[in-house]
Design a protein around this motif. Sequence first.
Motif, PDB file in Angstrom:
ATOM      1  N   THR A  85      22.060  -0.032  32.386  1.00  0.00           N
ATOM      2  CA  THR A  85      23.126   0.755  33.008  1.00  0.00           C
ATOM      3  C   THR A  85      23.725   1.720  31.996  1.00  0.00           C
ATOM      4  O   THR A  85      24.076   1.333  30.879  1.00  0.00           O
ATOM      5  CB  THR A  85      24.240  -0.171  33.550  1.00  0.00           C
ATOM      6  N   LEU A  86      23.828   2.969  32.391  1.00  0.00           N
ATOM      7  CA  LEU A  86      24.501   3.971  31.574  1.00  0.00           C
ATOM      8  C   LEU A  86      25.921   4.155  32.097  1.00  0.00           C
ATOM      9  O   LEU A  86      26.151   4.112  33.312  1.00  0.00           O
ATOM     10  CB  LEU A  86      23.752   5.298  31.610  1.00  0.00           C
ATOM     11  N   PHE A  87      26.852   4.363  31.167  1.00  0.00           N
ATOM     12  CA  PHE A  87      28.253   4.527  31.525  1.00  0.00           C
ATOM     13  C   PHE A  87      28.703   5.945  31.213  1.00  0.00           C
ATOM     14  O   PHE A  87      28.412   6.480  30.139  1.00  0.00           O
ATOM     15  CB  PHE A  87      29.114   3.536  30.733  1.00  0.00           C
ATOM     16  N   PRO A  88      29.461   6.566  32.132  1.00  0.00           N
ATOM     17  CA  PRO A  88      30.006   7.884  31.860  1.00  0.00           C
ATOM     18  C   PRO A  88      31.189   7.768  30.895  1.00  0.00           C
ATOM     19  O   PRO A  88      32.106   6.983  31.110  1.00  0.00           O
ATOM     20  CB  PRO A  88      30.447   8.387  33.233  1.00  0.00           C
ATOM     21  N   HIS A  89      31.125   8.529  29.822  1.00  0.00           N
ATOM     22  CA  HIS A  89      32.208   8.609  28.845  1.00  0.00           C
ATOM     23  C   HIS A  89      32.724  10.036  28.847  1.00  0.00           C
ATOM     24  O   HIS A  89      31.946  10.980  28.687  1.00  0.00           O
ATOM     25  CB  HIS A  89      31.703   8.224  27.453  1.00  0.00           C
ATOM     26  N   VAL A  90      34.026  10.180  29.032  1.00  0.00           N
ATOM     27  CA  VAL A  90      34.649  11.499  29.103  1.00  0.00           C
ATOM     28  C   VAL A  90      35.318  11.776  27.754  1.00  0.00           C
ATOM     29  O   VAL A  90      36.223  11.047  27.339  1.00  0.00           O
ATOM     30  CB  VAL A  90      35.666  11.578  30.256  1.00  0.00           C
TER      31      VAL A  90
END
Length: 120
Positions: A85-90
Amino acid sequence: MIYHVVPLGEWNAGPDQPYAPASLAEEGFVHCSPDEETTLTIVNTFYRTAPRPLLALLLDEDRLTATCAWEAAVPAPPPGVAENTLFPHVFGPINRDAVERVLEVRWDEDGRATGLEDVD
């Protein structure tokens, strides 16, 4: 849409300013999740004792003014989330006009997050 979890008090603290949680100063980015199921797993792993009500902001990635990168969890995703799973980092504050919807976390009698519902 990507998801970000925040206690109501933090979200309401500066309504006329972009939202910048502590993780932005501490880690250089705002933690987000890719979907509702992963968000609920994150809540049950890290936010069970967080102040309530607890919100999930649905962010339109295309409307963010800060860069959003999809990255692997380091050192690993929490139990219940697939390894790949890839996580969005802002990498900057969340501009409030990127928030498409605000949802509230629903809890069961055992204190586990079970779903998200629209805030009235």
